[in-house]
Motif scaffolding. Structure first.
Motif, mmCIF file in Angstrom:
data_model
loop_
_atom_site.group_PDB
_atom_site.id
_atom_site.type_symbol
_atom_site.label_atom_id
_atom_site.label_comp_id
_atom_site.label_asym_id
_atom_site.label_seq_id
_atom_site.Cartn_x
_atom_site.Cartn_y
_atom_site.Cartn_z
ATOM 1 N N LYS A 35 0.843 -1.197 0.000
ATOM 2 C CA LYS A 35 0.000 0.000 0.000
ATOM 3 C C LYS A 35 0.883 1.254 0.000
ATOM 4 C CE LYS A 35 -3.777 1.880 2.792
ATOM 5 N NZ LYS A 35 -4.544 1.633 4.016
ATOM 6 N N GLN A 36 2.020 1.192 0.692
ATOM 7 C CA GLN A 36 2.956 2.315 0.764
ATOM 8 C C GLN A 36 3.894 2.375 -0.442
ATOM 9 O OE1 GLN A 36 3.080 4.700 3.168
ATOM 10 N NE2 GLN A 36 1.246 3.777 4.043
ATOM 11 N N ASN A 37 4.254 1.186 -0.976
ATOM 12 C CA ASN A 37 5.212 1.123 -2.079
ATOM 13 C C ASN A 37 4.900 -0.090 -2.953
ATOM 14 O OD1 ASN A 37 7.390 1.039 -3.805
ATOM 15 N ND2 ASN A 37 8.919 0.710 -2.212
ATOM 16 N N GLN A 38 4.207 0.122 -4.054
ATOM 17 C CA GLN A 38 3.796 -0.974 -4.934
ATOM 18 C C GLN A 38 4.982 -1.699 -5.555
ATOM 19 O OE1 GLN A 38 1.236 1.005 -7.742
ATOM 20 N NE2 GLN A 38 -0.581 0.611 -6.497
ATOM 21 N N ASP A 39 6.155 -1.087 -5.549
ATOM 22 C CA ASP A 39 7.343 -1.671 -6.160
ATOM 23 C C ASP A 39 8.272 -2.304 -5.116
ATOM 24 O OD1 ASP A 39 8.661 -2.183 -8.609
ATOM 25 O OD2 ASP A 39 10.133 -0.622 -8.135
ATOM 26 N N ALA A 40 7.788 -2.517 -3.899
ATOM 27 C CA ALA A 40 8.618 -3.057 -2.818
ATOM 28 C C ALA A 40 9.127 -4.460 -3.152
ATOM 29 C CB ALA A 40 7.812 -3.098 -1.524
ATOM 30 N N ASP A 41 10.350 -4.735 -2.737
ATOM 31 C CA ASP A 41 10.976 -6.052 -2.903
ATOM 32 C C ASP A 41 10.857 -6.786 -1.580
ATOM 33 O OD1 ASP A 41 12.515 -8.267 -3.485
ATOM 34 O OD2 ASP A 41 14.346 -7.145 -3.919
ATOM 35 N N ILE A 42 9.795 -7.579 -1.442
ATOM 36 C CA ILE A 42 9.517 -8.274 -0.189
ATOM 37 C C ILE A 42 9.288 -9.759 -0.433
ATOM 38 C CG2 ILE A 42 8.581 -6.243 0.988
ATOM 39 C CD1 ILE A 42 5.745 -7.330 0.369
ATOM 40 N N LEU A 43 9.344 -10.510 0.657
ATOM 41 C CA LEU A 43 8.978 -11.923 0.631
ATOM 42 C C LEU A 43 8.335 -12.257 1.969
ATOM 43 C CD1 LEU A 43 11.117 -13.878 2.455
ATOM 44 C CD2 LEU A 43 12.642 -13.127 0.650
ATOM 45 N N LYS A 44 7.638 -13.390 2.010
ATOM 46 C CA LYS A 44 7.006 -13.822 3.253
ATOM 47 C C LYS A 44 7.541 -15.185 3.635
ATOM 48 C CE LYS A 44 2.575 -14.204 5.631
ATOM 49 N NZ LYS A 44 1.137 -13.956 5.509
ATOM 50 N N TYR A 50 9.516 -9.894 4.962
ATOM 51 C CA TYR A 50 10.929 -9.528 4.916
ATOM 52 C C TYR A 50 11.137 -8.583 3.741
ATOM 53 C CZ TYR A 50 11.973 -13.338 8.164
ATOM 54 O OH TYR A 50 12.021 -14.147 9.259
ATOM 55 N N SER A 51 11.921 -7.536 3.955
ATOM 56 C CA SER A 51 12.199 -6.542 2.923
ATOM 57 C C SER A 51 13.680 -6.573 2.550
ATOM 58 C CB SER A 51 11.836 -5.150 3.441
ATOM 59 O OG SER A 51 12.099 -4.179 2.459
ATOM 60 N N ASN A 52 13.970 -6.388 1.274
ATOM 61 C CA ASN A 52 15.344 -6.389 0.791
ATOM 62 C C ASN A 52 16.066 -5.146 1.334
ATOM 63 O OD1 ASN A 52 17.744 -6.271 -0.673
ATOM 64 N ND2 ASN A 52 16.799 -7.049 -2.527
ATOM 65 N N MET A 123 15.399 -8.442 5.592
ATOM 66 C CA MET A 123 15.204 -8.281 7.029
ATOM 67 C C MET A 123 13.715 -8.252 7.337
ATOM 68 S SD MET A 123 16.636 -5.238 9.476
ATOM 69 C CE MET A 123 18.300 -5.860 9.450
ATOM 70 N N SER A 124 13.336 -8.914 8.443
ATOM 71 C CA SER A 124 11.931 -8.952 8.819
ATOM 72 C C SER A 124 11.447 -7.568 9.240
ATOM 73 C CB SER A 124 11.681 -9.961 9.939
ATOM 74 O OG SER A 124 12.350 -9.566 11.111
ATOM 75 N N LEU A 125 10.199 -7.283 8.911
ATOM 76 C CA LEU A 125 9.560 -6.028 9.289
ATOM 77 C C LEU A 125 8.587 -6.316 10.414
ATOM 78 C CD1 LEU A 125 8.720 -4.617 5.730
ATOM 79 C CD2 LEU A 125 10.698 -4.082 7.161
ATOM 80 N N LEU A 126 8.795 -5.660 11.535
ATOM 81 C CA LEU A 126 7.912 -5.802 12.685
ATOM 82 C C LEU A 126 7.418 -4.441 13.109
ATOM 83 C CD1 LEU A 126 10.025 -8.309 14.812
ATOM 84 C CD2 LEU A 126 8.050 -8.835 13.395
ATOM 85 N N GLU A 127 6.242 -4.431 13.676
ATOM 86 C CA GLU A 127 5.715 -3.162 14.187
ATOM 87 C C GLU A 127 6.590 -2.701 15.341
ATOM 88 O OE1 GLU A 127 1.420 -1.457 15.219
ATOM 89 O OE2 GLU A 127 1.970 -3.251 16.292
ATOM 90 N N GLY A 128 6.899 -1.412 15.343
ATOM 91 C CA GLY A 128 7.825 -0.854 16.342
ATOM 92 C C GLY A 128 7.215 -0.509 17.620
#
Length: 128
Positions: A35-44, A50-52, A123-128
């Motif tokens: 939603k914030q970045n349609q071009d994000a390089d992520i995986l689950k 996880y974000s590159n 790297m994993s993305l977690l709520e801060g």
């Protein structure tokens, strides 16, 4: 110079996302990121997104300390559809790409080796 601007914008969006996200029990979802970045390089993997971070400036010094560990699986689906973004889904990595944990004590890090032999770090993305 342009890459630095894009990285700054990306990091700003990630920080805002982490600060404002409360969906999924504190976990950041693919929907939140895309939603914030349609071009994000992520995986689950294992329920986490996880974000590159390979090319991020702050990560450059740390990446030499991170080594490839045991294989943990491979990408099963390439998609930008957040609704069915399940484990082993990715937005950029090709289907069949092998994922590895890291054997250096870094939690929340996945090591990826491309067909060209390049190392990528997620790297994993977690709520801060």
């Amino acid at each position: 110079m342009r890459i630095k601007n894009v990285l700054f914008i990306f990091l700003t969006l990630v920080v805002l996302l982490l600060a404002g996200c409360s969906a999924d029990g504190g976990k950041v979802t693919a929907r939140d990121v895309l939603k914030q970045n349609q071009d994000a390089d992520i995986l689950k993997y294992d329920g986490l997104i996880y974000s590159n971070v390979t090319k991020l400036e702050w990560f450059q010094e740390k990446k030499n300390q991170i080594q490839k560990g045991e294989e943990i699986g491979k990408i099963k689906k390439v998609t930008t559809a957040s609704l069915f973004f399940t484990n082993f889904s990715a937005t950029k990595l090709p289907k069949g790409t092998l994922l590895y944990d890291t054997n250096d004590g870094y939690k929340g890090m996945i090591y990826v080796e491309t067909e060209d032999g390049d190392a990528l770090y997620y790297m994993s993305l977690l709520e801060g």
